[in-house]
Design a protein around this motif. Structure first.
Motif, PDB file in Angstrom:
ATOM      1  N   MET A   1     108.200  14.853 -31.648  1.00 48.77           N
ATOM      2  CA  MET A   1     106.969  14.336 -32.367  1.00 48.77           C
ATOM      3  C   MET A   1     106.098  16.094 -32.207  1.00 48.77           C
ATOM      4  O   MET A   1     106.241  17.076 -31.470  1.00 48.77           O
ATOM      5  N   ARG A   6     100.600  14.081 -31.024  1.00 47.78           N
ATOM      6  CA  ARG A   6     100.515  13.609 -29.548  1.00 47.78           C
ATOM      7  C   ARG A   6      99.624  12.273 -28.957  1.00 47.78           C
ATOM      8  O   ARG A   6      98.489  13.100 -28.968  1.00 47.78           O
ATOM      9  N   GLU A  31     107.500  15.469 -23.879  1.00 47.22           N
ATOM     10  CA  GLU A  31     106.960  15.346 -25.535  1.00 47.22           C
ATOM     11  C   GLU A  31     106.143  14.573 -26.453  1.00 47.22           C
ATOM     12  O   GLU A  31     105.423  14.085 -27.425  1.00 47.22           O
ATOM     13  N   ARG A  32     106.490  12.910 -25.697  1.00 49.70           N
ATOM     14  CA  ARG A  32     105.888  12.169 -26.500  1.00 49.70           C
ATOM     15  C   ARG A  32     104.371  11.981 -26.131  1.00 49.70           C
ATOM     16  O   ARG A  32     103.668  11.081 -26.646  1.00 49.70           O
ATOM     17  N   ARG A  33     103.337  12.046 -25.310  1.00 44.85           N
ATOM     18  CA  ARG A  33     102.612  12.016 -25.048  1.00 44.85           C
ATOM     19  C   ARG A  33     101.800  13.677 -24.241  1.00 44.85           C
ATOM     20  O   ARG A  33     102.422  14.421 -23.063  1.00 44.85           O
ATOM     21  N   GLU A  34     100.686  13.506 -24.123  1.00 42.55           N
ATOM     22  CA  GLU A  34      99.661  14.751 -23.540  1.00 42.55           C
ATOM     23  C   GLU A  34      98.904  14.227 -22.302  1.00 42.55           C
ATOM     24  O   GLU A  34      98.784  13.758 -22.450  1.00 42.55           O
TER      25      GLU A  34
END
Length: 252
Positions: A1, A6, A31-34
């Protein structure tokens, strides 16, 4: 992603704290969410700024600091005082013309209509407040042994006192219901915000609600299990969903 695509998770700290509790969360989400820890004025890198005790000023501060970041899907996590901050922000963004969160997660906090043991009718003396904070595990026992010019009296107590004032003010105006899903998280050994009372957040949303429990007392935010739980839960709550479902409570 892609990093530009994100979704974000904004995290709000408890009274008297900074953002250190969230320092390692990005490793869990990868890397999925910030992960975006939000530091309120008057502590750590913002120690020289006046602390916020007024809901109106809080809303203005959050609009200024976070408004430009609400340009993609996002969720909120707030712990104790931070839960009240997250609830306030979630209720204000639509009126400010900003994107609403896709999920609001409220940890270790009682809803505004229930009395809180952290907020007595009159604020206690410094010594009484220290005793309470030590008993709750927010300050070390050494804080009770120092003199009135010690570090806990000079640095910690003024911040905590103002944060409790902010919490009281947010509770006084925070009876409104949200239009977005709410996930409440409670510590199974938390005497400040017991599970059976945390569940009353279900009346503060017209969308979906769920309750999850974790091991630990009031400051379970310091435990590595919480970000793992949130990572799993955020994957289970689709960002496009607004279905009014109420999953059963479950221990995690």
């Amino acid at each position: 992603m892609s990093g530009h695509a994100r979704p974000r998770l904004f995290c709000f700290h408890h009274a008297g704290a900074g953002v250190s509790s969230f320092a390692r969360w990005q490793r869990v989400f990868g890397e999925r969410r910030e992960v975006v820890p939000v530091l309120l004025p008057g502590r750590d890198a913002r120690a020289a700024e006046p602390r916020i005790t007024d809901p109106g000023r809080l809303t203005a501060e959050l609009r200024h600091s976070l408004g430009p970041l609400l340009d993609r899907p996002y969720a909120l996590y707030g712990h104790s005082l931070g839960a009240l901050v997250a609830h306030t922000l979630a209720g204000a963004v639509a009126g400010l013309g900003l994107r609403e969160p896709d999920l609001v997660v409220l940890g270790a906090a009682l809803p505004p209509h229930l009395p809180s043991p952290l907020l007595p009718d009159t604020f206690p003396s410094d010594h009484e407040l220290l005793c309470r904070l030590v008993a709750q595990g927010q300050l070390p026992r050494a804080a009770l042994e120092e003199d009135e010019d010690g570090v806990w009296h000079r640095r910690a107590l003024p911040v905590i006192r103002d944060d409790l004032r902010l919490a009281a003010a947010l509770r006084a105006v925070g009876r409104g219901s949200l239009r977005v899903p709410v996930l409440a998280v409670a510590g199974r050994e938390d005497a400040v915000a017991p599970v059976r009372q945390v569940e009353h957040w279900s009346t503060y949303t017209t969308a979906g609600f769920a309750l999850r429990t974790v091991a630990g007392g009031h400051f379970f935010v310091r435990d590595g299990r919480l970000p793992r739980l949130l990572s799993e839960e955020l994957d289970m709550w689709p960002y496009a969903s607004r279905a009014a479902v109420r999953p059963k409570s479950s221990g995690v």
